[in-house]
Design a protein around this motif. Sequence first.
Motif, PDB file in Angstrom:
ATOM      1  N   ILE A 100      39.415 -19.057 -76.675  1.00 19.55           N
ATOM      2  CA  ILE A 100      38.424 -18.658 -75.524  1.00 19.55           C
ATOM      3  C   ILE A 100      37.261 -19.444 -75.000  1.00 19.55           C
ATOM      4  O   ILE A 100      37.566 -19.921 -73.700  1.00 19.55           O
ATOM      5  CB  ILE A 100      37.912 -16.629 -74.949  1.00 19.55           C
ATOM      6  CG1 ILE A 100      38.552 -15.987 -74.459  1.00 19.55           C
ATOM      7  CG2 ILE A 100      37.001 -17.144 -73.996  1.00 19.55           C
ATOM      8  CD1 ILE A 100      38.084 -14.395 -74.240  1.00 19.55           C
ATOM      9  N   GLY A 101      36.397 -19.566 -75.362  1.00 17.83           N
ATOM     10  CA  GLY A 101      35.338 -20.434 -75.921  1.00 17.83           C
ATOM     11  C   GLY A 101      35.997 -22.227 -75.085  1.00 17.83           C
ATOM     12  O   GLY A 101      35.376 -22.910 -74.697  1.00 17.83           O
ATOM     13  N   THR A 102      37.008 -22.063 -76.042  1.00 18.97           N
ATOM     14  CA  THR A 102      37.528 -24.041 -76.496  1.00 18.97           C
ATOM     15  C   THR A 102      38.529 -24.144 -75.358  1.00 18.97           C
ATOM     16  O   THR A 102      38.126 -24.823 -75.241  1.00 18.97           O
ATOM     17  CB  THR A 102      38.066 -23.646 -78.351  1.00 18.97           C
ATOM     18  OG1 THR A 102      38.754 -22.649 -77.890  1.00 18.97           O
ATOM     19  CG2 THR A 102      37.537 -24.080 -78.951  1.00 18.97           C
ATOM     20  N   SER A 103      39.173 -23.033 -75.315  1.00 17.91           N
ATOM     21  CA  SER A 103      40.074 -23.482 -73.697  1.00 17.91           C
ATOM     22  C   SER A 103      39.135 -23.482 -72.608  1.00 17.91           C
ATOM     23  O   SER A 103      39.507 -23.588 -71.836  1.00 17.91           O
ATOM     24  CB  SER A 103      41.149 -22.180 -73.763  1.00 17.91           C
ATOM     25  OG  SER A 103      40.279 -20.935 -73.686  1.00 17.91           O
ATOM     26  N   PHE A 104      38.395 -22.800 -72.650  1.00 16.86           N
ATOM     27  CA  PHE A 104      37.586 -22.877 -71.386  1.00 16.86           C
ATOM     28  C   PHE A 104      36.643 -24.652 -70.919  1.00 16.86           C
ATOM     29  O   PHE A 104      36.701 -24.902 -70.040  1.00 16.86           O
ATOM     30  CB  PHE A 104      36.413 -22.115 -71.506  1.00 16.86           C
ATOM     31  CG  PHE A 104      34.873 -22.113 -70.169  1.00 16.86           C
ATOM     32  CD1 PHE A 104      35.243 -21.437 -68.987  1.00 16.86           C
ATOM     33  CD2 PHE A 104      33.864 -22.881 -70.396  1.00 16.86           C
ATOM     34  CE1 PHE A 104      34.503 -20.853 -68.060  1.00 16.86           C
ATOM     35  CE2 PHE A 104      33.069 -22.645 -69.150  1.00 16.86           C
ATOM     36  CZ  PHE A 104      33.081 -21.605 -68.376  1.00 16.86           C
ATOM     37  N   CYS A 105      35.957 -24.488 -72.140  1.00 15.73           N
ATOM     38  CA  CYS A 105      35.882 -25.890 -72.640  1.00 15.73           C
ATOM     39  C   CYS A 105      37.131 -26.630 -71.395  1.00 15.73           C
ATOM     40  O   CYS A 105      36.785 -27.983 -71.383  1.00 15.73           O
ATOM     41  CB  CYS A 105      35.583 -26.515 -73.371  1.00 15.73           C
ATOM     42  SG  CYS A 105      34.788 -27.925 -74.502  1.00 15.73           S
ATOM     43  N   VAL A 106      38.650 -27.189 -72.326  1.00 11.96           N
ATOM     44  CA  VAL A 106      39.186 -27.532 -71.844  1.00 11.96           C
ATOM     45  C   VAL A 106      39.983 -27.679 -70.819  1.00 11.96           C
ATOM     46  O   VAL A 106      39.772 -28.790 -69.856  1.00 11.96           O
ATOM     47  CB  VAL A 106      40.399 -27.344 -72.588  1.00 11.96           C
ATOM     48  CG1 VAL A 106      41.550 -28.111 -72.383  1.00 11.96           C
ATOM     49  CG2 VAL A 106      40.731 -27.512 -74.302  1.00 11.96           C
ATOM     50  N   GLY A 107      39.636 -26.560 -69.639  1.00 15.40           N
ATOM     51  CA  GLY A 107      39.976 -25.923 -68.274  1.00 15.40           C
ATOM     52  C   GLY A 107      38.323 -27.030 -67.450  1.00 15.40           C
ATOM     53  O   GLY A 107      38.902 -27.728 -66.471  1.00 15.40           O
ATOM     54  N   LEU A 108      37.708 -25.991 -68.074  1.00 12.48           N
ATOM     55  CA  LEU A 108      36.417 -27.221 -67.662  1.00 12.48           C
ATOM     56  C   LEU A 108      36.269 -28.831 -67.674  1.00 12.48           C
ATOM     57  O   LEU A 108      35.969 -29.680 -66.883  1.00 12.48           O
ATOM     58  CB  LEU A 108      35.341 -27.425 -67.739  1.00 12.48           C
ATOM     59  CG  LEU A 108      33.333 -27.413 -67.274  1.00 12.48           C
ATOM     60  CD1 LEU A 108      33.554 -26.795 -65.889  1.00 12.48           C
ATOM     61  CD2 LEU A 108      31.927 -26.853 -67.992  1.00 12.48           C
ATOM     62  N   MET A 109      36.411 -29.192 -68.532  1.00 14.62           N
ATOM     63  CA  MET A 109      36.661 -30.628 -68.268  1.00 14.62           C
ATOM     64  C   MET A 109      37.209 -31.331 -67.719  1.00 14.62           C
ATOM     65  O   MET A 109      37.533 -32.334 -66.778  1.00 14.62           O
ATOM     66  CB  MET A 109      36.588 -31.948 -70.267  1.00 14.62           C
ATOM     67  CG  MET A 109      34.989 -30.691 -70.963  1.00 14.62           C
ATOM     68  SD  MET A 109      33.950 -31.976 -70.103  1.00 14.62           S
ATOM     69  CE  MET A 109      34.102 -33.353 -69.981  1.00 14.62           C
TER      70      MET A 109
END
Length: 257
Positions: free
Chosen positions: A168-177
């Motif tokens: 969840i954390g890594t995919s959230f980072c992908v979406g945000l960036m």
Amino acid sequence: MDYKLLMDTAMLAGKMMLESGAETYRVEDTMHHILKTSNLEVVEILVVLTGITACISGENVAPVTLIQGIEKRGTNLSVIEQVNQISRRYCGGEIELQEAYDQLKRVESVPYPSALAFFIPLAVAVGFTISLGGSLYDVLATVIVGLALSGVMAGAETAGIDGLILDIGTSFCVGLMAVIVKSILGGAINLDTVVIGSIMPLVPGVAITNAVRDTLQGDYISGCARILEAFLKAAAIALGVGVAFAVFGNGIMGGNL
């Protein structure tokens, strides 16, 4: 023969292989070959995704049974290869039982340079973006997003974070960036292409492959468990990206996401 040591050796080999992502039938086959060197009449092994049960017995030998729970799972082909080699050497008579057990205890993952481990997810993301027909700007955006992804993964490994929280954390980072880069470059990039390419290092491809192979081998319990595990991982990735879009998409891009 020391049947207790034989059982410990087979169980250690099976545990290491299952924790490293080996298919259920491969674990059972390796343990079966090791235990058959006892020449006992009864050799029974049951392997599921979360545990291993093995038993050996003979006419004049009391049953020896071990149960091993599996609490962590990942993908480490170097460990699987090393365990396979030790098993083959022992079953082929090249090494003694005690030496095989000692070698298994010393098996370690092949160390990769930290820089290589950092840039591999980036290379995978860029490669998929190119294969999806991304433009030069899409590739540039993927490089930026991929660097952020690699940084988060490296930090999570240092902090000991794994499982669904990491997904969840890594995919959230992908979406945000991706949203931030889209707000800067605007229509020059295709947001869908950038996001899809960037999350490919997170996709549970090995888990899905092993699930299919276990199912085809008749290990339906492990196959279904692996499919469920892969589904939960994919759902966590989708959740992370979706939350990033929902929370920051409209604010950063003024409702033009």
